[in-house]
Design an enzyme around this catalytic site. Sequence first.
Site, short mmCIF file in Angstrom:
data_model
loop_
_atom_site.label_atom_id
_atom_site.label_comp_id
_atom_site.label_asym_id
_atom_site.label_seq_id
_atom_site.Cartn_x
_atom_site.Cartn_y
_atom_site.Cartn_z
N SER A 175 0.60 -1.19 0.08
CA SER A 175 -0.01 0.04 0.12
C SER A 175 0.85 1.40 -0.17
O SER A 175 0.45 2.28 0.63
CB SER A 175 -1.02 0.01 1.17
OG SER A 175 -2.09 1.08 1.06
N CYS A 230 4.34 7.18 -6.45
CA CYS A 230 4.38 8.37 -7.26
C CYS A 230 5.24 9.42 -6.01
O CYS A 230 5.72 10.35 -6.85
CB CYS A 230 3.05 9.04 -7.35
SG CYS A 230 1.98 8.15 -8.42
N ASN A 243 -6.66 2.37 -7.74
CA ASN A 243 -7.55 2.61 -6.62
C ASN A 243 -9.10 2.55 -7.04
O ASN A 243 -9.76 1.79 -6.35
CB ASN A 243 -7.49 4.02 -5.85
CG ASN A 243 -6.12 3.87 -4.90
OD1 ASN A 243 -6.57 3.20 -3.85
ND2 ASN A 243 -5.04 4.50 -5.36
N TYR A 266 -15.51 33.61 -9.32
CA TYR A 266 -14.50 34.93 -9.68
C TYR A 266 -14.49 35.61 -8.52
O TYR A 266 -15.23 36.07 -7.90
CB TYR A 266 -15.06 35.72 -10.82
CG TYR A 266 -14.53 36.93 -10.96
CD1 TYR A 266 -13.11 37.09 -11.31
CD2 TYR A 266 -15.08 38.19 -10.80
CE1 TYR A 266 -12.49 38.07 -11.56
CE2 TYR A 266 -14.33 39.51 -10.81
CZ TYR A 266 -13.02 39.52 -11.13
OH TYR A 266 -12.44 40.52 -11.31
#
Length: 446
Positions: free
Chosen positions: A38, A42, A301, A421
């Site tokens: 597990s 990365c 996953n 925004y």
Amino acid sequence: MKLVIIGAVAAGTSAGAKARRGDASLDIIIYEKDTDISYAACGLPFYIGGITDDIEALIPRTPKDFKTKYNIDVHIEHEVVKIDPVNKKLTVKNLKTNEQFYDDYDKLVIATGAYAFSPDIMGKDLPHVYNIRTAKDGIAIKAFIDLNHPKKAAVIGTGFIGFEMLENLIHLGMDVTIIDNDDKLTPHLDQEMADLLYEKLNAKGINFRMSSVTKEITEDEIIFENGDKLKADLVILAIGIRPETRLAKEAGIALGETKAIKVNSKMQTNIEDIYACGDCIETYSVITGKPVYLPLGTSANKTGRIAGDVITGGNLSYQGNLKTSIFKVFDYTVAMSGLSLKESQSAGYDVVTVKHTARNKPAYIGGEEMHIFAIADKNTHRLLGVQIIGHEGVDKHIDLYAVLMTYGIKVEEFFHLDLAYAPPFSNVKDAVHYTGMILESKLSKE
């Protein structure tokens, strides 16, 4: 019912955890031939580069954790060497003792992952040459660096891991050259965007050797096919990975067009009661519906969770992917989702493309340009693919483009998206609005 899972990294552990949630009475066993489970592969370049010093942060769970939390028995250093699907039996080798024994199953999940591709290069087994795939690889590379203090490194391969290793080795003070046998950076980008990335990294003084095929690695040099030589006392092979399918193939489990295990949307193989998930399987594109090979943690996953759900009577099914991906190289972020221009044309689409720049927020508040390359289908006006190179905001935008592609929203509808925004966060007209407007304008003239 007894569930046996082969492989305990992302997909296998996800399948086990989801199956336990679905059925508290299941007998669940996981066999893993490595010593670690597990783990976050990365994150390995950042561990090697000292961004994080704690390898335990990348290996957050142990077999004991799985037993305590999920009542799952995880056996590390145990390799399944044969599957007998007729009798539902497995031959397992204890790698610590070299003893073999047999086990049986009612349901089986194959999550054997992938292995680092290693081309036929003389000297690739020398002690200063490493693949970067497993936690063990990362630990070994860091230990080598700490002991030997290499000064000149070479990274072969310009994919995600290649660039991340380039940056982290430079961070450690090494003189690093990145090598590719192609004339274009990273296979995931189209030529125009690859050229832009090369230009920006070249301006930073990065050493490139493009169109350079490695023939031999010696104790202190790389020798190329054209006879050129490059000094290197550390070599990282980041050329790519291949699905680990030997066990499945020998058991009569069908492989797909990409040479990975063929599964349906429920992660079922062609043999009853045998499922597969993760980096060893073939998935498919949301856009084309055609098979793709996607060895990413996100997909592992997801497919593991689906397998565990289906085994325990759930209704989850795979919905396809866009190969959405992202990586960091120095102060640049590079992201892509959907089809490349080359893939779009190969699939038979009649396309229109745009390349434009847009800031993630106003310049007066520190906004920086993102370079955006977008591809749309002339017939349906659907977005087919996007590639972005920029700084802040690239991650947010690639995810938004991915949503638009997933649900097939036409480019002329982008303008009507009600996006948040405020000057510290965005522009009054977002980059996505501009992409839609420019594409709509080009399509109206076709």
